[in-house]
Design a protein around this motif. Structure first.
Motif, PDB file in Angstrom:
ATOM      1  N   ARG A 188       0.839  -1.186  -0.057  1.00  0.00           N
ATOM      2  CA  ARG A 188      -0.193  -0.430   0.053  1.00  0.00           C
ATOM      3  C   ARG A 188       0.868   1.330   0.542  1.00  0.00           C
ATOM      4  O   ARG A 188       1.728   1.704   0.853  1.00  0.00           O
ATOM      5  CB  ARG A 188      -0.840  -0.078   1.104  1.00  0.00           C
ATOM      6  CG  ARG A 188      -2.398   1.496   1.070  1.00  0.00           C
ATOM      7  CD  ARG A 188      -3.449   0.497   2.534  1.00  0.00           C
ATOM      8  NE  ARG A 188      -4.053  -0.301   2.286  1.00  0.00           N
ATOM      9  CZ  ARG A 188      -3.669  -1.362   3.490  1.00  0.00           C
ATOM     10  NH1 ARG A 188      -3.740  -1.518   4.210  1.00  0.00           N
ATOM     11  NH2 ARG A 188      -4.885  -2.289   2.452  1.00  0.00           N
ATOM     12  N   ARG A 189       0.978   2.729  -0.781  1.00  0.00           N
ATOM     13  CA  ARG A 189       1.426   3.388  -1.438  1.00  0.00           C
ATOM     14  C   ARG A 189       0.529   4.567  -1.677  1.00  0.00           C
ATOM     15  O   ARG A 189      -0.125   4.183  -3.138  1.00  0.00           O
ATOM     16  CB  ARG A 189       2.950   2.879  -2.090  1.00  0.00           C
ATOM     17  CG  ARG A 189       3.769   4.472  -2.361  1.00  0.00           C
ATOM     18  CD  ARG A 189       4.623   3.917  -3.290  1.00  0.00           C
ATOM     19  NE  ARG A 189       5.768   4.755  -3.537  1.00  0.00           N
ATOM     20  CZ  ARG A 189       5.863   5.672  -4.258  1.00  0.00           C
ATOM     21  NH1 ARG A 189       4.451   5.564  -5.552  1.00  0.00           N
ATOM     22  NH2 ARG A 189       6.413   6.943  -4.325  1.00  0.00           N
ATOM     23  N   GLN A 190       0.491   5.065  -1.105  1.00  0.00           N
ATOM     24  CA  GLN A 190      -0.150   6.471  -1.734  1.00  0.00           C
ATOM     25  C   GLN A 190      -1.390   6.620  -1.463  1.00  0.00           C
ATOM     26  O   GLN A 190      -1.921   6.676  -2.701  1.00  0.00           O
ATOM     27  CB  GLN A 190       0.437   6.953  -2.387  1.00  0.00           C
ATOM     28  CG  GLN A 190       2.500   7.854  -2.063  1.00  0.00           C
ATOM     29  CD  GLN A 190       2.967   8.595  -3.624  1.00  0.00           C
ATOM     30  OE1 GLN A 190       2.242   8.271  -4.807  1.00  0.00           O
ATOM     31  NE2 GLN A 190       4.270   8.925  -3.527  1.00  0.00           N
ATOM     32  N   GLY A 191      -2.131   5.602  -0.814  1.00  0.00           N
ATOM     33  CA  GLY A 191      -3.969   4.968  -1.656  1.00  0.00           C
ATOM     34  C   GLY A 191      -3.897   3.832  -2.450  1.00  0.00           C
ATOM     35  O   GLY A 191      -4.526   4.009  -2.661  1.00  0.00           O
ATOM     36  N   GLN A 192      -2.842   3.691  -2.828  1.00  0.00           N
ATOM     37  CA  GLN A 192      -2.482   2.526  -4.329  1.00  0.00           C
ATOM     38  C   GLN A 192      -2.125   0.536  -3.789  1.00  0.00           C
ATOM     39  O   GLN A 192      -1.178   1.529  -2.725  1.00  0.00           O
ATOM     40  CB  GLN A 192      -1.917   3.193  -5.620  1.00  0.00           C
ATOM     41  CG  GLN A 192      -2.703   5.029  -6.317  1.00  0.00           C
ATOM     42  CD  GLN A 192      -2.286   4.739  -7.589  1.00  0.00           C
ATOM     43  OE1 GLN A 192      -1.053   4.517  -7.552  1.00  0.00           O
ATOM     44  NE2 GLN A 192      -3.346   5.517  -8.185  1.00  0.00           N
ATOM     45  N   LYS A 193      -2.886  -0.184  -4.008  1.00  0.00           N
ATOM     46  CA  LYS A 193      -2.232  -1.049  -4.395  1.00  0.00           C
ATOM     47  C   LYS A 193      -0.867  -1.271  -4.340  1.00  0.00           C
ATOM     48  O   LYS A 193      -1.602  -1.576  -6.699  1.00  0.00           O
ATOM     49  CB  LYS A 193      -2.842  -2.194  -3.725  1.00  0.00           C
ATOM     50  CG  LYS A 193      -3.240  -2.342  -2.373  1.00  0.00           C
ATOM     51  CD  LYS A 193      -4.082  -3.672  -2.335  1.00  0.00           C
ATOM     52  CE  LYS A 193      -4.944  -3.381  -0.955  1.00  0.00           C
ATOM     53  NZ  LYS A 193      -5.929  -4.698  -0.788  1.00  0.00           N
ATOM     54  N   ILE A 194       0.190  -1.814  -5.015  1.00  0.00           N
ATOM     55  CA  ILE A 194       1.110  -2.191  -6.369  1.00  0.00           C
ATOM     56  C   ILE A 194       1.725  -2.977  -5.890  1.00  0.00           C
ATOM     57  O   ILE A 194       1.978  -3.170  -4.361  1.00  0.00           O
ATOM     58  CB  ILE A 194       2.188  -0.532  -6.606  1.00  0.00           C
ATOM     59  CG1 ILE A 194       3.265  -0.706  -5.684  1.00  0.00           C
ATOM     60  CG2 ILE A 194       0.929   0.789  -6.984  1.00  0.00           C
ATOM     61  CD1 ILE A 194       3.757   0.857  -6.012  1.00  0.00           C
TER      62      ILE A 194
END
Length: 72
Positions: free
Chosen positions: A33-39
């Motif tokens: 989870r990074r800056q509100g996104q899953k990558i």
């Protein structure tokens, strides 16, 4: 082609789980989870922070595997 990670050195992210098998054909990827996104990011780029013993061992084992030149 390997895409460059968007992480900056020292950046802290939360690992959610392993990435799906279909994207892990050539590398061990985890969803973060990074800056509100899953990558998905290569596990070799990450180190554990406050990891339990088994997680820390798994990360260390993968780093060793990569350092030896092995790949999936």
């Amino acid at each position: 082609m390997k895409v460059v990670s968007p992480l900056r050195k020292g950046e802290i992210v939360e690992v959610v789980r392993m990435a799906p098998d279909d994207v892990c054909a050539h590398d061990m990827l985890v969803l973060v989870r990074r800056q509100g996104q899953k990558i998905a990011l290569p596990l070799a780029q990450l180190s554990g922070v406050d990891s339990d013993e088994s997680t820390a061992e798994a990360i260390g084992d993968w780093h060793y595997w990569v350092a030896q030149g092995y790949c999936l």
